[in-house]
Design a protein around this motif. Structure first.
Motif, PDB file in Angstrom:
ATOM      1  N   LYS A 207      -0.725   2.537  -6.342  1.00 53.15           N
ATOM      2  CA  LYS A 207      -0.819   1.307  -5.553  1.00 53.15           C
ATOM      3  C   LYS A 207      -1.582   1.534  -4.256  1.00 53.15           C
ATOM      4  O   LYS A 207      -2.447   0.730  -3.883  1.00 53.15           O
ATOM      5  CB  LYS A 207       0.592   0.790  -5.242  1.00 53.15           C
ATOM      6  CG  LYS A 207       0.601  -0.496  -4.412  1.00 53.15           C
ATOM      7  CD  LYS A 207       2.038  -0.987  -4.193  1.00 53.15           C
ATOM      8  CE  LYS A 207       2.059  -2.274  -3.380  1.00 53.15           C
ATOM      9  NZ  LYS A 207       3.448  -2.762  -3.179  1.00 53.15           N
ATOM     10  N   TYR A 208      -1.256   2.610  -3.544  1.00 53.44           N
ATOM     11  CA  TYR A 208      -1.864   2.864  -2.243  1.00 53.44           C
ATOM     12  C   TYR A 208      -2.969   3.914  -2.362  1.00 53.44           C
ATOM     13  O   TYR A 208      -2.773   4.983  -2.946  1.00 53.44           O
ATOM     14  CB  TYR A 208      -0.813   3.333  -1.240  1.00 53.44           C
ATOM     15  CG  TYR A 208       0.255   2.293  -0.966  1.00 53.44           C
ATOM     16  CD1 TYR A 208      -0.083   0.986  -0.645  1.00 53.44           C
ATOM     17  CD2 TYR A 208       1.609   2.625  -1.040  1.00 53.44           C
ATOM     18  CE1 TYR A 208       0.891   0.030  -0.401  1.00 53.44           C
ATOM     19  CE2 TYR A 208       2.590   1.679  -0.788  1.00 53.44           C
ATOM     20  CZ  TYR A 208       2.227   0.383  -0.475  1.00 53.44           C
ATOM     21  OH  TYR A 208       3.186  -0.567  -0.234  1.00 53.44           O
TER      22      TYR A 208
ATOM     23  N   ARG B 224       1.136  10.877   0.270  1.00 54.33           N
ATOM     24  CA  ARG B 224       0.636   9.944  -0.749  1.00 54.33           C
ATOM     25  C   ARG B 224       0.263  10.723  -2.006  1.00 54.33           C
ATOM     26  O   ARG B 224      -0.264  11.836  -1.929  1.00 54.33           O
ATOM     27  CB  ARG B 224      -0.600   9.200  -0.236  1.00 54.33           C
ATOM     28  CG  ARG B 224      -1.065   8.059  -1.129  1.00 54.33           C
ATOM     29  CD  ARG B 224      -2.389   7.489  -0.637  1.00 54.33           C
ATOM     30  NE  ARG B 224      -3.473   8.432  -0.882  1.00 54.33           N
ATOM     31  CZ  ARG B 224      -4.158   8.505  -2.020  1.00 54.33           C
ATOM     32  NH1 ARG B 224      -3.859   7.698  -3.023  1.00 54.33           N
ATOM     33  NH2 ARG B 224      -5.131   9.388  -2.172  1.00 54.33           N
TER      34      ARG B 224
ATOM     35  N   ASP C 171       3.771   6.824  -8.516  1.00 51.43           N
ATOM     36  CA  ASP C 171       5.157   6.478  -8.198  1.00 51.43           C
ATOM     37  C   ASP C 171       6.112   7.589  -8.627  1.00 51.43           C
ATOM     38  O   ASP C 171       7.040   7.953  -7.888  1.00 51.43           O
ATOM     39  CB  ASP C 171       5.549   5.175  -8.891  1.00 51.43           C
ATOM     40  CG  ASP C 171       4.931   3.955  -8.222  1.00 51.43           C
ATOM     41  OD1 ASP C 171       3.876   4.102  -7.562  1.00 51.43           O
ATOM     42  OD2 ASP C 171       5.481   2.853  -8.376  1.00 51.43           O
TER      43      ASP C 171
ATOM     44  N   GLY D  64      11.463   0.285   1.959  1.00 55.19           N
ATOM     45  CA  GLY D  64      10.623   0.636   0.828  1.00 55.19           C
ATOM     46  C   GLY D  64      11.282   0.306  -0.500  1.00 55.19           C
ATOM     47  O   GLY D  64      12.134  -0.577  -0.601  1.00 55.19           O
ATOM     48  N   ASP D  65      10.890   1.040  -1.553  1.00 53.35           N
ATOM     49  CA  ASP D  65      11.466   0.835  -2.881  1.00 53.35           C
ATOM     50  C   ASP D  65      12.806   1.533  -3.028  1.00 53.35           C
ATOM     51  O   ASP D  65      13.662   1.089  -3.781  1.00 53.35           O
ATOM     52  CB  ASP D  65      10.491   1.352  -3.951  1.00 53.35           C
ATOM     53  CG  ASP D  65       9.217   0.530  -3.995  1.00 53.35           C
ATOM     54  OD1 ASP D  65       9.323  -0.712  -4.023  1.00 53.35           O
ATOM     55  OD2 ASP D  65       8.123   1.114  -3.977  1.00 53.35           O
TER      56      ASP D  65
ATOM     57  N   THR E  53       7.835   4.311  -0.960  1.00 54.80           N
ATOM     58  CA  THR E  53       7.252   2.992  -1.162  1.00 54.80           C
ATOM     59  C   THR E  53       6.090   3.162  -2.130  1.00 54.80           C
ATOM     60  O   THR E  53       5.054   3.736  -1.766  1.00 54.80           O
ATOM     61  CB  THR E  53       6.797   2.348   0.173  1.00 54.80           C
ATOM     62  OG1 THR E  53       6.069   1.147  -0.113  1.00 54.80           O
ATOM     63  CG2 THR E  53       5.940   3.274   1.006  1.00 54.80           C
ATOM     64  N   ALA E  54       6.284   2.746  -3.372  1.00 55.44           N
ATOM     65  CA  ALA E  54       5.296   2.942  -4.439  1.00 55.44           C
ATOM     66  C   ALA E  54       4.940   4.425  -4.538  1.00 55.44           C
ATOM     67  O   ALA E  54       5.822   5.254  -4.769  1.00 55.44           O
ATOM     68  CB  ALA E  54       4.076   2.063  -4.218  1.00 55.44           C
TER      69      ALA E  54
ATOM     70  N   ALA F 225       5.943  -0.168   6.597  1.00 57.40           N
ATOM     71  CA  ALA F 225       5.102  -1.359   6.749  1.00 57.40           C
ATOM     72  C   ALA F 225       3.673  -0.970   7.106  1.00 57.40           C
ATOM     73  O   ALA F 225       2.711  -1.623   6.676  1.00 57.40           O
ATOM     74  CB  ALA F 225       5.686  -2.271   7.838  1.00 57.40           C
TER      75      ALA F 225
ATOM     76  N   ALA G 235       1.632  -0.166   3.960  1.00 56.92           N
ATOM     77  CA  ALA G 235       1.197  -1.386   3.254  1.00 56.92           C
ATOM     78  C   ALA G 235       0.040  -2.045   3.998  1.00 56.92           C
ATOM     79  O   ALA G 235      -0.939  -2.487   3.382  1.00 56.92           O
ATOM     80  CB  ALA G 235       2.374  -2.345   3.121  1.00 56.92           C
TER      81      ALA G 235
ATOM     82  N   ASN H 161      -3.466  -0.618   3.523  1.00 58.43           N
ATOM     83  CA  ASN H 161      -4.085  -0.778   2.207  1.00 58.43           C
ATOM     84  C   ASN H 161      -4.387  -2.222   1.843  1.00 58.43           C
ATOM     85  O   ASN H 161      -4.709  -2.520   0.683  1.00 58.43           O
ATOM     86  CB  ASN H 161      -3.158  -0.153   1.143  1.00 58.43           C
ATOM     87  CG  ASN H 161      -3.181   1.345   1.167  1.00 58.43           C
ATOM     88  OD1 ASN H 161      -3.989   1.970   0.510  1.00 58.43           O
ATOM     89  ND2 ASN H 161      -2.295   1.937   1.959  1.00 58.43           N
ATOM     90  N   LYS H 162      -4.335  -3.129   2.820  1.00 60.85           N
ATOM     91  CA  LYS H 162      -4.675  -4.532   2.554  1.00 60.85           C
ATOM     92  C   LYS H 162      -6.183  -4.700   2.461  1.00 60.85           C
ATOM     93  O   LYS H 162      -6.941  -4.019   3.138  1.00 60.85           O
ATOM     94  CB  LYS H 162      -4.103  -5.415   3.661  1.00 60.85           C
ATOM     95  CG  LYS H 162      -2.586  -5.589   3.575  1.00 60.85           C
ATOM     96  CD  LYS H 162      -2.093  -6.573   4.619  1.00 60.85           C
ATOM     97  CE  LYS H 162      -0.598  -6.807   4.504  1.00 60.85           C
ATOM     98  NZ  LYS H 162      -0.091  -7.742   5.532  1.00 60.85           N
TER      99      LYS H 162
END
Length: 248
Positions: free
Chosen positions: A68-69, A134, A145, A177-178, A203-204, A241, A244, A247-248
Motif C-alpha cells: 500500500k505504501y 516499510r 502487510d 493503525g491496523d 499500518t498496512a 497518520a 498515510a 503517500n497521498k
C-alpha cells in the motif's frame, strides 16, 4: 515358413506407423502383455506439464498483493511540534535528532530529549523516539502487510526481553493503525526509576515503534504510568497518520 509369413506382415505393418503408436500397439507380440487396445498411448511422466502444441509449460510466477505504501515520511516530521513540546519540556533540539539510515524509503528514526529543572523541587527528564519501517511485497518473502506484521511481532518480542526491565505489561492499543500493542515497564538507571511506554503499531505494510520514557531527579518523583502511555499513544497516532499523508 508358411507360419512365419503372418508375423513378417505384422512387423512390416508396425514399421509403417508412427513410433509412439508402434510402441503401444505392436509390443504385445514381444512382451506378452494382454488387454491393451491396439494404438493406445501409455501415460507420459511429463504429461502434467505439457502445454498446448507439445511444449512444456513453465510454473506460474507467484503473485502477492502490492504494498500500500511506497515511501515513508521524514521521521523527525512525523510528530507535531506541539506534541513534542508537550511531551518533552525544555527539549534540546526541537527539530529532533535523525537516526542514520542507508535506505530512508524503508527505514527512518528520530529522537528528542529534554530536562526540566525545577530547582529545589527537583527535575523531570523525558526521552521520545520514533522508528519507522516499510516493507515491499515480494513473491518469495510475502506481501508487504505480512512482512510488516512479522516485523511488529519481533519488535514486541525484543521489548519483552529488555534487560533489567520490571513490571512488564502488554495490552492491545486500539485505534492505532491496523493493529497495535502497548508495552510498559520500569527500569533503574543511575539509581533513578525510569518509566517506559512504547507503542508498536502496524499500518498496512509499515511499522511504527514509538518509545517514550522519563524519570524524576533531585528528589522529584517518577512520572505516572498512565500519563506516559497517553503521551506515547498520542505520538504514535500522529506517526501513523504521517505515513498515510506521505503517500497521498
Amino acid at each position: 515358413m508358411h507360419r512365419s509369413a503372418p508375423r513378417l506382415t505384422r512387423i512390416l505393418a508396425c514399421a509403417a506407423v508412427p513410433v509412439m503408436l508402434a510402441v503401444a500397439g505392436c509390443s504385445s507380440d514381444s512382451d506378452g502383455k494382454e488387454g491393451q487396445a491396439p494404438g493406445a498411448k501409455a501415460p507420459s511422466a511429463g504429461a502434467s506439464s505439457a502445454a498446448p502444441g507439445g511444449g512444456v509449460s513453465e510454473k506460474p510466477t507467484p503473485t502477492v498483493i502490492p504494498a500500500k505504501y511506497a515511501k515513508l515520511p521524514s521521521a523527525c516530521q512525523a510528530i507535531a511540534a506541539k506534541t513534542i513540546e508537550d511531551l518533552v519540556p525544555k527539549v534540546k533540539t526541537k527539530a529532533g535528532t535523525p537516526g542514520k539510515s542507508s535506505n530512508p524509503a524503508n527505514r527512518g528514526g528520530c529522537s528528542w530529549n529534554g530536562l526540566e529543572d525545577k530547582g529545589v523541587d527537583g527535575s523531570q527528564y523525558r526521552w521520545l523516539d520514533v522508528s519507522l519501517f516499510r516493507y515491499n511485497s515480494d513473491p518469495v518473502l510475502g506481501s508487504g502487510d505480512e512482512r510488516a506484521k512479522e516485523s511488529a511481532e519481533k519488535e514486541i518480542a525484543k521489548l519483552k526481553a529488555t534487560p533489567g526491565a520490571s513490571k512488564m505489561r502488554t495490552s492491545p492499543a486500539n485505534g492505532i493503525g491496523d493493529e497495535a500493542t502497548a508495552v510498559a515497564y520500569d527500569t533503574k538507571k543511575t539509581d533513578e526509576e525510569f518509566k517506559y511506554a512504547t507503542i508498536v503499531a502496524r499500518t498496512a505494510n509499515a511499522v511504527v515503534v514509538l518509545s517514550f520514557n522519563g524519570a524524576g531527579y533531585a528528589g522529584d518523583g517518577a512520572p505516572g504510568e498512565k500519563a506516559m502511555m497517553e503521551g506515547a499513544t498520542k505520538a504514535a497516532k500522529e506517526a501513523v497518520a504521517a505515513i498515510a499523508a506521505a503517500n497521498k
